[in-house]
Motif scaffolding. Structure first.
Motif, PDB file in Angstrom:
ATOM      1  N   ALA A   1       0.824  -1.208   0.000  1.00 19.22           N
ATOM      2  CA  ALA A   1       0.000   0.000   0.000  1.00 19.22           C
ATOM      3  C   ALA A   1       0.858   1.258   0.000  1.00 19.22           C
ATOM      4  N   GLU A   2       1.954   1.245   0.745  1.00 23.82           N
ATOM      5  CA  GLU A   2       2.831   2.415   0.787  1.00 23.82           C
ATOM      6  C   GLU A   2       3.440   2.701  -0.580  1.00 23.82           C
ATOM      7  N   ILE A   3       3.814   1.645  -1.287  1.00 24.49           N
ATOM      8  CA  ILE A   3       4.398   1.839  -2.618  1.00 24.49           C
ATOM      9  C   ILE A   3       3.337   2.309  -3.608  1.00 24.49           C
ATOM     10  N   LEU A   4       2.150   1.725  -3.535  1.00 26.41           N
ATOM     11  CA  LEU A   4       1.069   2.131  -4.433  1.00 26.41           C
ATOM     12  C   LEU A   4       0.710   3.603  -4.234  1.00 26.41           C
ATOM     13  N   ARG A   5       0.753   4.053  -2.985  1.00 25.48           N
ATOM     14  CA  ARG A   5       0.381   5.442  -2.709  1.00 25.48           C
ATOM     15  C   ARG A   5       1.442   6.432  -3.175  1.00 25.48           C
ATOM     16  N   SER A   6       2.710   6.046  -3.070  1.00 26.54           N
ATOM     17  CA  SER A   6       3.783   7.021  -3.281  1.00 26.54           C
ATOM     18  C   SER A   6       4.423   6.963  -4.663  1.00 26.54           C
ATOM     19  N   GLN A   7       4.202   5.875  -5.403  1.00 27.48           N
ATOM     20  CA  GLN A   7       4.899   5.692  -6.676  1.00 27.48           C
ATOM     21  C   GLN A   7       3.905   5.567  -7.835  1.00 27.48           C
ATOM     22  N   ASP A   8       4.422   5.766  -9.032  1.00 26.26           N
ATOM     23  CA  ASP A   8       3.580   5.694 -10.232  1.00 26.26           C
ATOM     24  C   ASP A   8       3.559   4.265 -10.759  1.00 26.26           C
ATOM     25  N   ILE A   9       2.873   3.404 -10.058  1.00 26.87           N
ATOM     26  CA  ILE A   9       2.837   1.985 -10.414  1.00 26.87           C
ATOM     27  C   ILE A   9       1.819   1.772 -11.527  1.00 26.87           C
ATOM     28  N   GLY A  10       2.308   1.234 -12.658  1.00 27.38           N
ATOM     29  CA  GLY A  10       1.422   0.956 -13.781  1.00 27.38           C
ATOM     30  C   GLY A  10       1.153  -0.513 -14.001  1.00 27.38           C
ATOM     31  N   VAL A  11       2.040  -1.394 -13.447  1.00 26.25           N
ATOM     32  CA  VAL A  11       1.886  -2.841 -13.588  1.00 26.25           C
ATOM     33  C   VAL A  11       2.045  -3.476 -12.223  1.00 26.25           C
ATOM     34  N   LEU A  12       1.121  -4.341 -11.872  1.00 29.70           N
ATOM     35  CA  LEU A  12       1.152  -5.051 -10.592  1.00 29.70           C
ATOM     36  C   LEU A  12       1.304  -6.538 -10.852  1.00 29.70           C
ATOM     37  N   THR A  13       2.336  -7.142 -10.260  1.00 29.72           N
ATOM     38  CA  THR A  13       2.516  -8.594 -10.314  1.00 29.72           C
ATOM     39  C   THR A  13       2.246  -9.130  -8.916  1.00 29.72           C
ATOM     40  N   ILE A  14       1.327 -10.075  -8.797  1.00 22.77           N
ATOM     41  CA  ILE A  14       0.819 -10.433  -7.471  1.00 22.77           C
ATOM     42  C   ILE A  14       0.292 -11.868  -7.490  1.00 22.77           C
TER      43      ILE A  14
END
Length: 366
Positions: free
Chosen positions: A195-208
């Motif tokens: 969640a911290e990374i999603l909030r602070s960075q411009d994430i365009g692709v999620l691998t999960i």
């Protein structure tokens, strides 16, 4: 080895090669004293057939015994073919998840990594994954090969790769010990970091992984963040049931590309989701034939089941850098016809077997 045989082994990914000629070339490579690995040259002495003489086609790979369990104790250096010389281009030594006992080990060489990445990246492009985007990976790192593929994919197809620490063995141990609340707390800790990374960075692709995607989807603020920022999600590591897949695609993340991967350490890579599937279709995975091929078999007789029937997955990895034929995986699947020109089977509706190698199969976050 003849020049033609060597050319088959190193043919570019875009070139279609005869699968039986490819098998014959790999048998020459892996079982010639000058080019084979110490492991296979020694193991050949125990076989009741001569791979260079008797394995002439893809179908003949079933002559091999399943030696995957032996990779728990083999020296990593003994898995490298001598033909690579003093500088084989070792990317790393990686381990299986340890789901059913001590982990098995494989050696990843640069030429195979490049081939796998080329195929994977081509698949991402077909599925419409954005380029030059930052990636976030909620996947195992450390000794697990999926973490290496994530980093390389992010660097070659995307821009920057962000990861968190994820230890799937710890979660499986907690679950096996009946410590469900501790496993839940650890999984929530992983989501908190993401969640911290999603909030602070411009994430365009999620691998999960599917279990972590399910937890993320239970937080309304994170669903909103994903829908706002993330343009593509790639899932893998454990099963994703058809109903959940349809729900993610149509209701929870309707504007986000959602595709799956089916892979394992012993496969030394992954099979991508077939492009063009509808929301109501089963999720079909096509192997990187002829280097990696699937068969779906009756677990008792090991005979192939009919198309559309369920069985256990057998994987053949046959490449210049690594040989592991006739490996019975811990997965059940529906047998699907391969794409035109493909060898072996495609697979759908992956699910774990209840027990494997006399151990209960425990799935956690991966």
């Amino acid at each position: 080895m003849t020049p033609d045989a060597a050319g088959v082994l190193t043919a570019p990914p875009s070139e279609r090669i005869d699968p039986d000629a490819f098998v014959r070339a790999t048998m020459e490579w892996h079982f010639s004293p000058d080019t084979g690995s110490p492991f296979w040259l020694e193991r050949a002495r125990t076989l009741d057939f001569d791979p260079r003489r008797d394995v002439k086609s893809h179908a003949d790979l079933r002559l091999f015994p399943n030696v995957a369990a032996e990779l728990r104790d083999v020296r990593a250096q003994d898995l490298i073919p001598r033909g690579y010389g003093p500088d084989p281009g070792v990317v790393g030594v990686f381990e299986s998840g340890g789901t059913t006992g001590a982990p098995k080990r494989v050696v990843l060489l640069r030429d195979w990594l490049d081939r796998m990445l080329a195929a994977s990246n081509a698949g991402l492009e077909v599925h419409g994954f954005p380029k030059d985007a930052d990636w976030l990976g909620l996947v195992p790192t450390g000794p697990h090969i999926v973490g290496e593929y994530f980093r390389r994919s992010a660097a070659t197809y995307g821009r920057h790769g962000f990861t968190i620490d994820l230890d799937p063995r710890w979660v499986k141990r907690l679950i096996a010990q009946g410590r469900g609340p501790d496993a839940d707390a650890y999984a929530e800790h992983l989501i908190d970091q993401a969640a911290e990374i999603l909030r602070s960075q411009d994430i365009g692709v999620l691998t999960i992984t599917p279990p972590l995607l399910e937890r993320l989807a239970q937080r309304d603020d994170l669903v909103e963040l994903v829908n706002e920022k993330v343009r593509a999600i790639r899932w893998g590591g454990t099963q994703l049931d058809p109903d959940s897949r349809r729900l993610y695609r149509t209701e929870i993340f309707p504007e986000t590309v959602l595709t799956g991967n089916y892979g394992s350490t012993m496969m030394l890579g992954m099979a991508g989701e077939r492009p063009g599937l509808r929301d109501e279709d089963p999720c079909v995975f096509d192997a990187l034939s002829p280097h990696v091929t699937f068969s779906v078999v009756d677990p008792q007789t090991l005979d192939e089941v009919a198309y559309g029937e369920r069985g256990q997955v057998v994987v053949n990895h046959v490449s210049k850098s690594f040989l592991l034929p006739n490996n019975l995986e811990r997965d059940l699947a529906t047998r699907i016809a391969p794409p035109d020109g493909g060898v072996g089977d495609s697979v759908a509706d992956i699910a774990p077997v209840p027990t494997f190698e006399d151990e209960a199969v425990v799935e956690g976050v991966y």
